[in-house]
Motif scaffolding. Structure first.
Motif, PDB file in Angstrom:
ATOM      1  N   ILE A  89       3.080 130.888  96.611  1.00 50.01           N
ATOM      2  CA  ILE A  89       3.621 129.617  97.102  1.00 50.01           C
ATOM      3  C   ILE A  89       3.688 128.631  95.947  1.00 50.01           C
ATOM      4  N   ASP A  90       4.887 128.174  95.653  1.00 54.52           N
ATOM      5  CA  ASP A  90       5.118 127.193  94.587  1.00 54.52           C
ATOM      6  C   ASP A  90       5.203 125.808  95.240  1.00 54.52           C
ATOM      7  N   TRP A  91       4.209 124.953  94.940  1.00 51.99           N
ATOM      8  CA  TRP A  91       4.184 123.634  95.577  1.00 51.99           C
ATOM      9  C   TRP A  91       4.577 122.520  94.586  1.00 51.99           C
ATOM     10  N   SER A  92       5.221 122.878  93.464  1.00 47.88           N
ATOM     11  CA  SER A  92       5.550 121.880  92.437  1.00 47.88           C
ATOM     12  C   SER A  92       6.514 120.816  92.947  1.00 47.88           C
ATOM     13  N   ASN A  93       7.361 121.144  93.931  1.00 45.91           N
ATOM     14  CA  ASN A  93       8.311 120.162  94.468  1.00 45.91           C
ATOM     15  C   ASN A  93       7.993 119.824  95.916  1.00 45.91           C
ATOM     16  N   TYR A  94       6.705 119.676  96.232  1.00 42.63           N
ATOM     17  CA  TYR A  94       6.316 119.455  97.630  1.00 42.63           C
ATOM     18  C   TYR A  94       6.830 118.129  98.190  1.00 42.63           C
ATOM     19  N   ASN A  95       7.189 117.173  97.323  1.00 40.42           N
ATOM     20  CA  ASN A  95       7.698 115.889  97.818  1.00 40.42           C
ATOM     21  C   ASN A  95       9.018 116.048  98.557  1.00 40.42           C
ATOM     22  N   SER A  96       9.735 117.144  98.287  1.00 34.74           N
ATOM     23  CA  SER A  96      11.009 117.388  98.964  1.00 34.74           C
ATOM     24  C   SER A  96      10.797 117.997 100.353  1.00 34.74           C
ATOM     25  N   LYS A  97       9.536 118.218 100.714  1.00 33.85           N
ATOM     26  CA  LYS A  97       9.153 118.823 101.998  1.00 33.85           C
ATOM     27  C   LYS A  97       9.628 120.269 102.117  1.00 33.85           C
ATOM     28  N   GLU A  98       9.916 120.838 100.960  1.00 32.23           N
ATOM     29  CA  GLU A  98      10.247 122.262 100.914  1.00 32.23           C
ATOM     30  C   GLU A  98       9.391 122.946  99.857  1.00 32.23           C
ATOM     31  N   LEU A  99       9.041 124.168 100.132  1.00 29.38           N
ATOM     32  CA  LEU A  99       8.291 124.976  99.186  1.00 29.38           C
ATOM     33  C   LEU A  99       9.110 126.210  98.824  1.00 29.38           C
ATOM     34  N   MET A 100       8.814 126.751  97.659  1.00 27.74           N
ATOM     35  CA  MET A 100       9.424 128.013  97.261  1.00 27.74           C
ATOM     36  C   MET A 100       8.379 129.109  97.429  1.00 27.74           C
ATOM     37  N   LEU A 101       8.755 130.170  98.139  1.00 27.31           N
ATOM     38  CA  LEU A 101       7.850 131.292  98.355  1.00 27.31           C
ATOM     39  C   LEU A 101       8.408 132.543  97.696  1.00 27.31           C
ATOM     40  N   TYR A 102       7.504 133.315  97.086  1.00 27.81           N
ATOM     41  CA  TYR A 102       7.851 134.598  96.493  1.00 27.81           C
ATOM     42  C   TYR A 102       7.012 135.681  97.168  1.00 27.81           C
ATOM     43  N   TYR A 103       7.638 136.826  97.396  1.00 25.48           N
ATOM     44  CA  TYR A 103       6.959 137.938  98.057  1.00 25.48           C
ATOM     45  C   TYR A 103       7.039 139.156  97.131  1.00 25.48           C
ATOM     46  N   ILE A 104       5.898 139.654  96.721  1.00 22.72           N
ATOM     47  CA  ILE A 104       5.848 140.771  95.777  1.00 22.72           C
ATOM     48  C   ILE A 104       5.337 142.017  96.478  1.00 22.72           C
ATOM     49  N   SER A 105       6.024 143.124  96.266  1.00 26.39           N
ATOM     50  CA  SER A 105       5.566 144.417  96.749  1.00 26.39           C
ATOM     51  C   SER A 105       5.093 145.244  95.558  1.00 26.39           C
ATOM     52  N   GLY A 106       3.803 145.573  95.548  1.00 24.02           N
ATOM     53  CA  GLY A 106       3.288 146.412  94.481  1.00 24.02           C
ATOM     54  C   GLY A 106       3.796 147.832  94.572  1.00 24.02           C
ATOM     55  N   ASN A 107       3.969 148.324  95.792  1.00 29.81           N
ATOM     56  CA  ASN A 107       4.451 149.703  95.975  1.00 29.81           C
ATOM     57  C   ASN A 107       5.905 149.859  95.567  1.00 29.81           C
ATOM     58  N   ASN A 108       6.736 148.889  95.973  1.00 30.26           N
ATOM     59  CA  ASN A 108       8.179 148.997  95.741  1.00 30.26           C
ATOM     60  C   ASN A 108       8.633 148.305  94.464  1.00 30.26           C
ATOM     61  N   GLN A 109       7.708 147.569  93.816  1.00 30.70           N
ATOM     62  CA  GLN A 109       8.037 146.795  92.618  1.00 30.70           C
ATOM     63  C   GLN A 109       9.221 145.861  92.874  1.00 30.70           C
ATOM     64  N   SER A 110       9.186 145.225  94.039  1.00 34.84           N
ATOM     65  CA  SER A 110      10.299 144.352  94.433  1.00 34.84           C
ATOM     66  C   SER A 110       9.818 142.909  94.585  1.00 34.84           C
ATOM     67  N   LEU A 111      10.762 142.004  94.439  1.00 28.44           N
ATOM     68  CA  LEU A 111      10.491 140.573  94.567  1.00 28.44           C
ATOM     69  C   LEU A 111      11.533 139.938  95.468  1.00 28.44           C
ATOM     70  N   PHE A 112      11.075 139.236  96.520  1.00 28.18           N
ATOM     71  CA  PHE A 112      11.947 138.436  97.378  1.00 28.18           C
ATOM     72  C   PHE A 112      11.565 136.963  97.222  1.00 28.18           C
ATOM     73  N   ARG A 113      12.521 136.102  97.508  1.00 27.57           N
ATOM     74  CA  ARG A 113      12.286 134.661  97.395  1.00 27.57           C
ATOM     75  C   ARG A 113      12.851 133.963  98.622  1.00 27.57           C
ATOM     76  N   SER A 114      12.221 132.872  99.007  1.00 24.76           N
ATOM     77  CA  SER A 114      12.745 132.079 100.124  1.00 24.76           C
ATOM     78  C   SER A 114      12.385 130.613  99.946  1.00 24.76           C
ATOM     79  N   HIS A 115      13.242 129.749 100.490  1.00 19.28           N
ATOM     80  CA  HIS A 115      12.923 128.334 100.630  1.00 19.28           C
ATOM     81  C   HIS A 115      12.294 128.135 102.009  1.00 19.28           C
ATOM     82  N   VAL A 116      11.263 127.337 102.058  1.00 22.27           N
ATOM     83  CA  VAL A 116      10.543 127.159 103.310  1.00 22.27           C
ATOM     84  C   VAL A 116      10.439 125.673 103.636  1.00 22.27           C
ATOM     85  N   SER A 117      10.825 125.326 104.830  1.00 23.85           N
ATOM     86  CA  SER A 117      10.679 123.958 105.323  1.00 23.85           C
ATOM     87  C   SER A 117       9.332 123.840 106.031  1.00 23.85           C
ATOM     88  N   VAL A 118       8.521 122.886 105.579  1.00 22.31           N
ATOM     89  CA  VAL A 118       7.168 122.728 106.110  1.00 22.31           C
ATOM     90  C   VAL A 118       7.129 121.507 107.035  1.00 22.31           C
TER      91      VAL A 118
END
Length: 441
Positions: free
Chosen positions: A149-178
């Motif tokens: 969870i990247d909270w560097s821009n929390y003032n915008s009321k949105e966070l950036m989330l990254y999802y890492i799979s160790g098995n698949n060596q994959s990375l997903f990203r999403s914007h999240v409204s809190v």
């Protein structure tokens, strides 16, 4: 005599008419059916049912801020974090990388104003449906075991989330409204400033390990135990328990069978092993469905008889594993079984292995404070001893080693350090660590 024939004719006519009327009534008769309620068999619950959130829970969280890592493995902290995440709106879900390098993963985790949450097993996105609100109706059929969870821009009321799979060596990203950013900052980020310092144990060409830098005080517990009667499992697992035959093989083994399936009890290990051979299947079940079916199968009979948590999956075998926890830490043992395993077959359970005991109550007078070396020190001692190469290690975890006293019917939970490699655990004894140092194991 002259009236006999007319009378006979009249009687015959009446009989014919009566027959016609009765036939008509029979044809047109509609009985007044009463509604009969379906009587179902009594539901069998061995223990209370649980929610998916109880089974999927992180075991560690680290925070990167001001060029320092802090972190926690506190069970209470993990529960509080997951409560804060509930209701977050995931606005998008984008695949970023399908060939992650270890160095890139370390960079993502090490960036400032980011927190990383560690899960033991690979989690399908759909399993987070009860926590997050996904905008996308169809979620990708993939998994993750670390959430950043990247909270560097929390003032915008949105966070950036990254999802890492160790098995698949994959990375997903999403914007999240809190919905409540202040709650996130006050209940998740601010407390992290008081967490203990964590050390990044770097391994060239491999992802880093993140371990507490301070010595640890833990508690040794002693519990009375209670066996769960095998009759309950017999009534749950067999369609017609009345035809099941019980056979005592030896002092430590019993078998139950109805001719189609087999349930075996190993009393020394306190393990129950159920197999339905006809359901064996080589057809691979998608991760989301596999976890859902496994969870619902166990939960329907209240089979989560302790703090069991989702630990791992093997989709090639349609296998899901759940590990026993105590006070938020995993329990391992060579003496009794502490893990549940399900293997899904053709539209039903094929193989089910589990313990058949539950913890009754702890013996307060037997509690004992134990001091353990820090995780960072354990890593250094492993590196020096070279008994287990650091690159081979998936994780170094604090947990409990379980032994039993059969005469007193008690279990002893000894706090210890463990190494996890390829889904298996190794207890870190003084011999493995290269001898006792400062009296700490």
């Amino acid at each position: 005599m002259k009236y006999i024939e007319p009378v006979k004719s009249v009687v015959l006519f009446l009989l014919v008419m009566l027959s016609v009327i009765l036939t008509f009534l029979i044809w047109t008769y509609t009985p007044d059916y009463k509604y009969i309620e379906k009587t179902e068999g009594e539901e069998i619950l061995i223990k209370p049912q649980k929610d998916m959130e109880d089974i999927i829970r992180p075991y560690k969280a680290i925070f990167r801020s001001e060029e320092e890592f802090t972190g926690t493995v506190s069970n209470a902290a993990m529960k509080d974090m997951m409560k804060v995440f509930k209701g977050w709106n995931v606005l998008d879900l984008v695949s970023v990388n399908n060939n992650l390098s270890a160095n890139y993963v370390n960079q993502i985790i090490g960036a400032d104003h980011r927190m990383t949450i560690f899960f033991t097993g690979e989690i399908p996105f759909s399993a987070f449906n009860t926590t997050f609100q996904f905008t996308d109706k169809e979620l990708p059929e993939t998994t993750f075991n670390r959430m950043i969870i990247d909270w560097s821009n929390y003032n915008s009321k949105e966070l950036m989330l990254y999802y890492i799979s160790g098995n698949n060596q994959s990375l997903f990203r999403s914007h999240v409204s809190v919905p409540n950013m202040n709650q996130f900052i006050q209940e998740v980020i601010e407390p992290a400033k008081k967490y203990e310092v964590f050390k990044e144990v770097e391994r060239e060409g491999y992802t880093s390990l993140y371990l507490a830098n301070s010595n640890i005080e833990s508690v040794k517990y002693t519990y009375f135990i209670e066996d769960i009667t095998p009759e309950l499992f017999k009534n749950v697992l067999f369609p017609d328990p009345n035809i099941v035959q019980r056979n005592v093989e030896s002092a430590s083994s019993e078998k139950y069978t109805d001719g189609m399936s087999l349930m075996t009890l190993e009393t020394n290990l306190k393990s129950l092993n159920y197999v339905y051979p006809a359901a064996e299947s080589s057809i691979r079940v998608e991760p989301s469905k596999l976890l859902k079916d496994s969870f619902e199968f166990i939960n329907e009979h209240g089979g989560f008889t302790a703090d069991f948590r989702y630990a791992s999956s093997n989709t090639n075998k349609n296998q899901i594993d759940y590990q026993m926890y105590l006070q938020g830490f995993p329990v391992y043992s060579n003496h009794v079984i502490t893990r549940m395993t399900t293997i899904w077959g053709d539209s039903r359970i094929f193989h089910y292995k589990r313990p058949y005991f539950s913890l009754d109550m702890d013996i307060s007078l037997e509690k004992e404070i134990k001091e353990l070396a820090s995780g960072a020190e354990i890593a250094e001692r492993l590196k020096s001893a070279n008994s287990i190469p650091l690159p081979d290690i998936d994780e170094i975890v604090l947990g409990y080693y379980l032994t039993q006293n059969q005469e007193q019917n008690i279990f002893i939970f000894e706090p210890c350090w463990f190494v996890i490699r390829n889904g298996t655990w190794t207890k870190l004894t003084p011999e493995v660590l290269g001898g006792v140092k400062n009296g700490l194991e």
